[in-house]
Scaffold this active site. Structure first.
Site, PDB file in Angstrom:
ATOM      1  CB  THR A  35      -5.484  -8.552  -3.302  1.00 48.59           C
ATOM      2  OG1 THR A  35      -6.357  -8.437  -2.174  1.00 48.59           O
ATOM      3  CG2 THR A  35      -4.140  -7.903  -2.974  1.00 48.59           C
ATOM      4  CE1 TYR A  36      -7.164  -6.558 -10.835  1.00 51.05           C
ATOM      5  CE2 TYR A  36      -8.204  -5.636  -8.880  1.00 51.05           C
ATOM      6  CZ  TYR A  36      -8.306  -6.188 -10.143  1.00 51.05           C
ATOM      7  OH  TYR A  36      -9.548  -6.371 -10.699  1.00 51.05           O
ATOM      8  CE1 TYR A  37       0.090  -9.772  -3.805  1.00 51.39           C
ATOM      9  CE2 TYR A  37      -2.044 -10.324  -4.744  1.00 51.39           C
ATOM     10  CZ  TYR A  37      -1.194 -10.267  -3.662  1.00 51.39           C
ATOM     11  OH  TYR A  37      -1.621 -10.686  -2.432  1.00 51.39           O
ATOM     12  CB  ALA A 112      -1.059  -2.749  -7.278  1.00 52.16           C
TER      13      ALA A 112
END
Length: 191
Positions: A35-37, A112
């Site tokens: 999970t990208y932020y 994101a």
């Protein structure tokens, strides 16, 4: 630490045969959920940075190894060259991905996207004193890819490491000119 990586879209059937012929060693299979932020104070897509929480589930082939799940927090800096996906990288194990996600939420970091991939990991002997990691990735909504990776602690060593990885890609029957510099996140967001 600098992670040097070459990635190519390729069918795994052909590569698995090349890995067998090259006497590589199969390490194992993992499922990774990344999970990208994005930060509230700058756009990581614009600055070419990445911040992710990786939840990894792995198959355990050794009964003595009971830890089948790990979580890591990773920051990747901007790419440092125009010919590979080389980045400075910082990574730390964390006990609970849910808590880290809650902290990010409280600080204003927005998720994101999430990239899910199944990886078969091999070690590939490049020379008597050098091994590379070769991974066969099946990425949800994107398909099959091959990555050759190595790390170095010194930026001045990056060109040599990249050249050695290019040799490994060729040994697997792939063309290094077919390299994809985009991350899986970038490819997924472009879909």
């Amino acid at each position: 630490m600098y992670e040097v990586e070459l990635k190519i879209r390729a069918s795994h059937d052909r590569i698995e045969s090349a890995l067998t012929e090259a006497n590589s060693t199969y390490v194992g299979h993992v499922e990774q959920r990344d999970t990208y932020y994005n930060a509230p104070h700058r756009d990581f897509a614009t600055t070419d940075e990445a911040l992710r929480i990786r939840r990894e589930e792995r198959d355990v082939s050794d009964e003595a190894d009971t830890a089948t799940s790990t979580t890591k927090l990773t920051y990747k800096g901007p790419r440092i060259d125009a010919t590979s996906k080389t980045r400075e990288e910082y990574e730390v194990a964390v006990a609970d991905d849910t808590t880290v996600a809650a902290i990010f939420d409280e600080l204003g970091f927005d998720p994101a996207a999430t990239v899910v991939k199944h990886r078969d990991i091999y070690t590939f002997r490049h020379s008597d004193d050098t091994t590379h990691t070769v991974v066969l990735d099946n990425v949800r909504d994107l398909g099959e890819f091959v990555e050759a990776e190595a790390t170095t602690s010194t930026e001045s060593d990056v060109p040599t490491v990249r050249s050695d990885l290019t040799d490994t890609i060729r040994a697997l029957g792939l063309n290094p000119d077919d390299q994809i510099r985009s991350s899986y996140l970038g490819l997924l967001l472009d879909e």
